[in-house]
Write an enzyme that holds these catalytic residues in place. Structure first.
Site, short mmCIF file in Angstrom:
data_model
loop_
_atom_site.label_atom_id
_atom_site.label_comp_id
_atom_site.label_asym_id
_atom_site.label_seq_id
_atom_site.Cartn_x
_atom_site.Cartn_y
_atom_site.Cartn_z
N ASP A 271 -4.50 -5.01 -0.61
CA ASP A 271 -5.55 -4.36 -1.38
C ASP A 271 -5.03 -4.22 -2.81
OD1 ASP A 271 -7.89 -3.09 -1.92
OD2 ASP A 271 -7.24 -1.13 -1.19
N ASP B 116 -9.85 0.07 5.14
CA ASP B 116 -9.51 -1.28 5.57
C ASP B 116 -9.12 -1.35 7.05
OD1 ASP B 116 -9.81 -2.40 2.94
OD2 ASP B 116 -7.94 -1.40 2.42
N ASP C 176 -4.93 0.98 2.60
CA ASP C 176 -4.83 2.43 2.81
C ASP C 176 -4.97 2.81 4.28
OD1 ASP C 176 -7.51 2.21 3.36
OD2 ASP C 176 -8.18 3.18 1.52
#
Length: 652
Positions: free
Chosen positions: A354, A550, A546
């Site tokens: 991410d 996700d 996180d």
């Protein structure tokens, strides 16, 4: 969340068992003992053994013979031998007949039976020393994990008869009310009693954005109260909080065995009965083929064979190697949920990450202010700053840090937050809008700029029905992000960035860092599809995020890595590895620890098989004595254990 996690049910099943290599509990409460207490039986045995050998071979007193000599060596044997014999009996009672304890018991008792007292004591002594080294190594690793993880405050303030009282956190009862001042960290999980409060959850979820909670919502141990005195009703006992669960989870991580470890355990269960059968045949079969058959000589060979073949070097050192890897990782702020993930990371081919909070700080700063010439820049910024003070969004913090002190004398009226758009208020009788360009569209404010190619987050401003201009706000790239990508490349691991942020922003960050592939404007399902595309190429994937938004991708990946996921339900359930301090450089470090651990484990396997194979052949042929057997068994085990412990002192 439970559904998305169910793709890895075996990985998430944690058993409450003390670390060992064979399914037995070796501890006997040993974790509560000092180092001296642990070594004391071995020290007593060692002193008596050395004295016995000295009297046998050098001093040779007249009284040291017959029953005195037997009692002396028996006294040396009991401190180290009795616990092992007890384990053997308990194992048989549980249906595990052919355990290493039985092999050691038969071999050493047999040595006494044929008068080889020093050898019998030596075998059991070195085995006991190996067990102590194992216990110390595990205790040290567990201590490292606990000190790293347990960051809850020791004391909390509770209300008793309406008065604040400071007490120990572990003594707080369910139903008590905690008073939390601004800047204080919550010590227990609970339910918010205050109408609303803003919490910094960065240490829990990796999200830098403050989280505003309303009355009745759950708040977790580790959250930091930001702006107002808050009251929290305790709903979970101290020992049952999310932090406590993670402590238990990681400390018992070796319940999730690596494939290599599982193979060795299965191998030992088949191997041990075969060895016992071969030892019996070595003792009895020569009777039919050897003319001058001596039972004592062949029994001795069989006992030597048993000692050599004991699999303790494998069943102790291999899981200890993995636990050493987990301990080394915990010392560096990386929490593995099982040794299987050490193996998985060692073989990882792709790291998918991410952007916000992973490779960037998640802390925004104003980069540019572009207002029309007809507007007074300072006056507009004062109004924007005053309006943004009503928000807890990180954008508001960035603007405040840029503008400075808030002018509370400005007459802000009818302040309204429009979800997903921004803020609206009236200042001096005119409408002030601060937010994204969708907010301007909503109020039919026209503007003549193109936003697609701007790589920063845009904050549009309108006043009195006219477009004033915009501020650009950027999230800083983490200091160690570049080193992270460079290290991944040196490990031959590919990198991909997936983000819901604007594509222009994502590609800018990716190109700056040298990330090979980058995709923006993605929904959670889009991220899942991208990961599926990589896995379709038969390549392993570690996803870093996180662990909350996700979660589907984390569950799909071979290894899910959460940045600062401490305390989050979703992270506990989905992530396999948690990087506690949010530093992306810990990603290649975790991979390196996995590789080093796997290398050490295979060094131990190779050492054990090669040495044992050689001495087994010599022992069966009568060319190896009990002393060579001691080296082949316990000596190799000690070398393997020391090799396994070495990983905890390595620098990565």
């Amino acid at each position: 969340m439970e559904e998305c996690c169910s793709t890895k049910p075996k990985d998430k099943e944690i058993k409450k068992e003390h670390f060992d290599g064979d399914g037995h509990d070796h501890s006997h409460g040993s974790e509560d003992k000092t180092t001296l207490q642990l070594f004391l039986p071995a020290i007593i045995s060692f002193v008596l053994l050395l004295a016995g050998i000295a009297m046998d071979n050098y001093i040779k007193p007249d009284w040291f013979k017959d029953w005195v000599r037997i009692v002396w060596y028996l006294a040396a044997y009991i401190p180290v031998g009795l616990p092992v014999i007890k384990e053997a009996v308990e194992s048989i009672g549980k249906g595990d007949i052919f355990s290493e304890f039985l092999l050691m018991s038969i071999a050493t008792i047999g040595a006494f039976a044929i008068g080889e007292y020093p050898e019998g004591v030596a075998v059991m002594l070195f085995y006991a020393v190996g067990e102590v080294f194992q216990t110390l190594a595990v205790s040290r690793a567990k201590s490292n994990i606990k000190s790293l993880l347990d960051q809850r405050p020791d004391e909390v303030t509770v209300l008793r008869d309406g008065q604040p009282v400071t007490i120990k956190a572990e003594t707080v009862n369910i139903g008590d009310t905690i008073q939390l001042k601004p800047g204080e960290k919550l010590g227990l999980d609970g339910e918010l009693l205050t109408t609303s409060a803003s919490f910094n959850t960065a240490a829990l979820t990796g999200e830098s954005k403050p989280d505003t909670k309303s009355k009745g919502e759950a708040v977790l141990a580790g959250m930091i109260n930001l702006n107002t005195v808050s009251l929290v009703k305790v709903t979970t006992a101290y020992q049952d909080s999310k932090l406590s669960k993670i402590l238990e989870l990681v400390q018992n991580a070796t319940a999730q065995k690596a494939p290599t470890e599982l193979f060795i355990r299965k191998f030992a269960k088949i191997y041990t009965p075969i060895i016992v059968l071969l030892a019996i045949l070595i003792c009895l079969l020569p009777y039919f083929f050897v003319a001058d058959y001596q039972f004592r000589d062949w029994l001795y060979r069989a006992l030597v064979f048993l000692v050599i073949s004991c699999p303790c070097a494998l069943v102790i050192s291999i899981p200890l190697g993995y636990f050493g890897g987990i301990g080394a990782a915990s010392r560096n702020g990386i929490l593995f949920k099982g040794s299987n993930f050490l193996d998985a990371l060692a073989n990882i081919q792709n790291v998918v990450m991410d952007k916000t909070g992973t490779m960037t700080e998640g802390v925004f700063k104003v980069q540019e202010v572009s207002f029309g010439e007809e507007f007074n820049k300072d006056e507009i910024l004062k109004m924007v700053n005053a309006l943004e003070s009503k928000s807890t969004h990180p954008v508001a913090t960035a603007i405040h840090n840029y503008v400075g002190d808030i002018d509370y004398t400005l007459p802000l009226e009818n302040v309204e937050e429009i979800a997903g758009h921004g803020l609206k208020a009236e200042v001096n009788g005119k409408e002030l809008l601060v937010g994204n360009f969708k907010l301007l569209d909503k109020f039919n404010i026209t503007y003549d700029i193109k936003t697609d190619n701007i790589v920063y987050t845009l904050i549009a401003v309108a006043y009195g029905g006219k477009f004033v201009g915009y501020l650009t706000i950027a999230d800083s790239i983490k200091p160690d992000a570049q080193a992270t990508i460079d290290k991944l490349k040196s490990l031959n691991v590919s990198s991909t960035m997936l983000s819901g942020d604007k594509s222009s922003v994502v590609k800018f960050v990716a190109s700056t860092l040298g990330i090979e592939n980058a995709y923006g404007d993605l929904l959670p399902e889009d991220k899942v599809n991208k990961v599926k595309e990589i896995k379709a190429k038969k390549q392993s994937v570690a996803f870093v995020g996180d662990g909350v938004n996700d979660a589907p991708v984390v569950a799909l990946s071979d290894v899910g890595i959460a940045m600062g996921g401490l305390g989050s339900d979703a992270t506990i359930e989905t992530a396999d590895v948690v990087i506690q301090d949010d530093m992306p450089s810990k990603i290649p470090m975790a991979i390196s620890i996995g590789k080093k651990t796997k290398k050490i484990v295979w060094q131990n396997i190779t050492l054990a098989f090669v040495v044992k194979g050689i001495v087994l052949i010599l022992g069966a042929g009568g060319l190896a004595t009990m002393w060579e057997a001691v080296f082949a068994d316990v000596g190799v085990a000690l070398i393997a254990i020391l090799n396994a412990v070495r990983i905890q002192k390595m620098k990565f």
